[in-house]
Design a protein around this motif. Structure first.
Motif, PDB file in Angstrom:
ATOM      1  N   ALA A  36      -1.804  -3.749 -10.748  1.00  0.00           N
ATOM      2  CA  ALA A  36      -0.911  -2.664 -10.338  1.00  0.00           C
ATOM      3  C   ALA A  36      -1.040  -2.511  -8.825  1.00  0.00           C
ATOM      4  O   ALA A  36      -2.132  -2.281  -8.306  1.00  0.00           O
ATOM      5  N   VAL A  37       0.085  -2.657  -8.116  1.00  0.00           N
ATOM      6  CA  VAL A  37       0.071  -2.664  -6.652  1.00  0.00           C
ATOM      7  C   VAL A  37       0.801  -1.453  -6.098  1.00  0.00           C
ATOM      8  O   VAL A  37       1.976  -1.234  -6.400  1.00  0.00           O
ATOM      9  N   ARG A  38       0.106  -0.671  -5.266  1.00  0.00           N
ATOM     10  CA  ARG A  38       0.741   0.455  -4.563  1.00  0.00           C
ATOM     11  C   ARG A  38       1.416  -0.079  -3.310  1.00  0.00           C
ATOM     12  O   ARG A  38       0.844  -0.879  -2.586  1.00  0.00           O
ATOM     13  N   GLY A  39       2.625   0.349  -3.058  1.00  0.00           N
ATOM     14  CA  GLY A  39       3.326  -0.021  -1.836  1.00  0.00           C
ATOM     15  C   GLY A  39       4.113  -1.311  -1.924  1.00  0.00           C
ATOM     16  O   GLY A  39       4.605  -1.796  -0.921  1.00  0.00           O
ATOM     17  N   GLY A  40       4.263  -1.865  -3.104  1.00  0.00           N
ATOM     18  CA  GLY A  40       5.017  -3.105  -3.266  1.00  0.00           C
ATOM     19  C   GLY A  40       6.466  -2.838  -3.648  1.00  0.00           C
ATOM     20  O   GLY A  40       6.819  -1.740  -4.066  1.00  0.00           O
ATOM     21  N   VAL A  41       7.306  -3.854  -3.516  1.00  0.00           N
ATOM     22  CA  VAL A  41       8.720  -3.759  -3.882  1.00  0.00           C
ATOM     23  C   VAL A  41       8.986  -4.787  -4.982  1.00  0.00           C
ATOM     24  O   VAL A  41       8.576  -5.941  -4.862  1.00  0.00           O
ATOM     25  N   LEU A  42       9.653  -4.368  -6.041  1.00  0.00           N
ATOM     26  CA  LEU A  42       9.970  -5.236  -7.158  1.00  0.00           C
ATOM     27  C   LEU A  42      10.653  -6.511  -6.680  1.00  0.00           C
ATOM     28  O   LEU A  42      11.606  -6.462  -5.900  1.00  0.00           O
ATOM     29  N   GLY A  43      10.147  -7.660  -7.113  1.00  0.00           N
ATOM     30  CA  GLY A  43      10.735  -8.947  -6.756  1.00  0.00           C
ATOM     31  C   GLY A  43      10.135  -9.600  -5.523  1.00  0.00           C
ATOM     32  O   GLY A  43      10.464 -10.736  -5.196  1.00  0.00           O
ATOM     33  N   ALA A  44       9.235  -8.923  -4.840  1.00  0.00           N
ATOM     34  CA  ALA A  44       8.628  -9.470  -3.617  1.00  0.00           C
ATOM     35  C   ALA A  44       7.367 -10.264  -3.945  1.00  0.00           C
ATOM     36  O   ALA A  44       6.705 -10.020  -4.948  1.00  0.00           O
ATOM     37  N   ARG A  45       7.054 -11.228  -3.103  1.00  0.00           N
ATOM     38  CA  ARG A  45       5.750 -11.910  -3.158  1.00  0.00           C
ATOM     39  C   ARG A  45       4.921 -11.261  -2.064  1.00  0.00           C
ATOM     40  O   ARG A  45       5.347 -11.191  -0.913  1.00  0.00           O
ATOM     41  N   VAL A  46       3.729 -10.752  -2.430  1.00  0.00           N
ATOM     42  CA  VAL A  46       2.915  -9.980  -1.495  1.00  0.00           C
ATOM     43  C   VAL A  46       1.478 -10.488  -1.438  1.00  0.00           C
ATOM     44  O   VAL A  46       1.023 -11.191  -2.338  1.00  0.00           O
ATOM     45  N   ARG A  47       0.797 -10.105  -0.375  1.00  0.00           N
ATOM     46  CA  ARG A  47      -0.657 -10.251  -0.288  1.00  0.00           C
ATOM     47  C   ARG A  47      -1.196  -8.842  -0.481  1.00  0.00           C
ATOM     48  O   ARG A  47      -0.799  -7.912   0.217  1.00  0.00           O
ATOM     49  N   ALA A  48      -2.084  -8.681  -1.471  1.00  0.00           N
ATOM     50  CA  ALA A  48      -2.623  -7.361  -1.805  1.00  0.00           C
ATOM     51  C   ALA A  48      -4.147  -7.415  -1.832  1.00  0.00           C
ATOM     52  O   ALA A  48      -4.735  -8.430  -2.155  1.00  0.00           O
ATOM     53  N   ARG A  49      -4.769  -6.280  -1.475  1.00  0.00           N
ATOM     54  CA  ARG A  49      -6.228  -6.164  -1.500  1.00  0.00           C
ATOM     55  C   ARG A  49      -6.628  -5.377  -2.748  1.00  0.00           C
ATOM     56  O   ARG A  49      -6.131  -4.282  -2.990  1.00  0.00           O
ATOM     57  N   ILE A  50      -7.545  -5.951  -3.535  1.00  0.00           N
ATOM     58  CA  ILE A  50      -8.026  -5.306  -4.751  1.00  0.00           C
ATOM     59  C   ILE A  50      -8.815  -4.053  -4.370  1.00  0.00           C
ATOM     60  O   ILE A  50      -9.738  -4.110  -3.567  1.00  0.00           O
ATOM     61  N   THR A  51      -8.430  -2.907  -4.958  1.00  0.00           N
ATOM     62  CA  THR A  51      -9.105  -1.642  -4.668  1.00  0.00           C
ATOM     63  C   THR A  51      -9.938  -1.150  -5.847  1.00  0.00           C
ATOM     64  O   THR A  51     -10.856  -0.358  -5.667  1.00  0.00           O
ATOM     65  N   ARG A  52      -9.612  -1.622  -7.051  1.00  0.00           N
ATOM     66  CA  ARG A  52     -10.324  -1.160  -8.241  1.00  0.00           C
ATOM     67  C   ARG A  52     -10.260  -2.239  -9.313  1.00  0.00           C
ATOM     68  O   ARG A  52      -9.211  -2.818  -9.547  1.00  0.00           O
ATOM     69  N   VAL A  53     -11.384  -2.484  -9.955  1.00  0.00           N
ATOM     70  CA  VAL A  53     -11.458  -3.465 -11.039  1.00  0.00           C
ATOM     71  C   VAL A  53     -11.724  -2.723 -12.340  1.00  0.00           C
ATOM     72  O   VAL A  53     -12.717  -2.007 -12.460  1.00  0.00           O
ATOM     73  N   LEU A  54     -10.813  -2.871 -13.300  1.00  0.00           N
ATOM     74  CA  LEU A  54     -10.938  -2.233 -14.612  1.00  0.00           C
ATOM     75  C   LEU A  54     -11.136  -3.321 -15.663  1.00  0.00           C
ATOM     76  O   LEU A  54     -11.046  -4.505 -15.359  1.00  0.00           O
ATOM     77  N   ARG A  55     -11.356  -2.946 -16.904  1.00  0.00           N
ATOM     78  CA  ARG A  55     -11.608  -3.954 -17.948  1.00  0.00           C
ATOM     79  C   ARG A  55     -10.461  -4.936 -18.127  1.00  0.00           C
ATOM     80  O   ARG A  55     -10.655  -6.131 -18.116  1.00  0.00           O
ATOM     81  N   GLY A  56      -9.258  -4.449 -18.318  1.00  0.00           N
ATOM     82  CA  GLY A  56      -8.132  -5.349 -18.579  1.00  0.00           C
ATOM     83  C   GLY A  56      -7.153  -5.453 -17.441  1.00  0.00           C
ATOM     84  O   GLY A  56      -6.128  -6.117 -17.566  1.00  0.00           O
ATOM     85  N   ALA A  57      -7.430  -4.778 -16.339  1.00  0.00           N
ATOM     86  CA  ALA A  57      -6.451  -4.735 -15.255  1.00  0.00           C
ATOM     87  C   ALA A  57      -7.138  -4.555 -13.906  1.00  0.00           C
ATOM     88  O   ALA A  57      -8.338  -4.302 -13.834  1.00  0.00           O
ATOM     89  N   LEU A  58      -6.349  -4.700 -12.865  1.00  0.00           N
ATOM     90  CA  LEU A  58      -6.817  -4.495 -11.496  1.00  0.00           C
ATOM     91  C   LEU A  58      -5.855  -3.556 -10.795  1.00  0.00           C
ATOM     92  O   LEU A  58      -4.675  -3.490 -11.147  1.00  0.00           O
ATOM     93  N   GLU A  59      -6.335  -2.843  -9.797  1.00  0.00           N
ATOM     94  CA  GLU A  59      -5.480  -2.042  -8.938  1.00  0.00           C
ATOM     95  C   GLU A  59      -5.623  -2.585  -7.533  1.00  0.00           C
ATOM     96  O   GLU A  59      -6.701  -3.030  -7.131  1.00  0.00           O
ATOM     97  N   ALA A  60      -4.510  -2.567  -6.776  1.00  0.00           N
ATOM     98  CA  ALA A  60      -4.515  -3.135  -5.434  1.00  0.00           C
ATOM     99  C   ALA A  60      -3.542  -2.368  -4.550  1.00  0.00           C
ATOM    100  O   ALA A  60      -2.686  -1.627  -5.033  1.00  0.00           O
ATOM    101  N   SER A  61      -3.685  -2.561  -3.244  1.00  0.00           N
ATOM    102  CA  SER A  61      -2.723  -1.995  -2.299  1.00  0.00           C
ATOM    103  C   SER A  61      -2.090  -3.153  -1.533  1.00  0.00           C
ATOM    104  O   SER A  61      -2.756  -4.127  -1.194  1.00  0.00           O
ATOM    105  N   CYS A  62      -0.817  -3.024  -1.266  1.00  0.00           N
ATOM    106  CA  CYS A  62      -0.058  -4.076  -0.600  1.00  0.00           C
ATOM    107  C   CYS A  62      -0.469  -4.146   0.871  1.00  0.00           C
ATOM    108  O   CYS A  62      -0.439  -3.146   1.575  1.00  0.00           O
TER     109      CYS A  62
END
Length: 84
Positions: A36-62
């Motif tokens: 799940a990426v904060r600050g991203g736009v649907l359809g874009a290819r981005v470089r994101a930094r992982i901010t949180r690691v969960l069991r089945g998912a990751l959170e990142a910021s664009c």
């Protein structure tokens, strides 16, 4: 980050953002894990930094947009970044 290493907090990853979740974050995937990426736009290819690691998912910021989305439009107001 190598293809076999599990992403850790602080790692950067490249993603194609293909969906939007119920919280308005754009979603991509790496190695079958949802990102799940904060600050991203649907359809874009981005470089994101992982901010949180969960069991089945990751959170990142664009960090940057590598390939812009075809759906990206021009902002109507020059202050959109500060107030939405």
């Amino acid at each position: 980050m190598s293809a076999t290493a599990r992403p850790k907090r602080g790692d950067t990853v490249e993603l194609l953002l293909e969906e939007i979740d119920e919280r308005g974050r754009t979603l991509g995937a790496i190695d079958g894990r949802r990102v799940a990426v904060r600050g991203g736009v649907l359809g874009a290819r981005v470089r994101a930094r992982i901010t949180r690691v969960l069991r089945g998912a990751l959170e990142a910021s664009c960090e940057c947009e590598l390939v812009p989305s075809a759906a990206r439009g021009r902002a109507r107001c020059p202050h959109v970044a500060s107030c939405g």
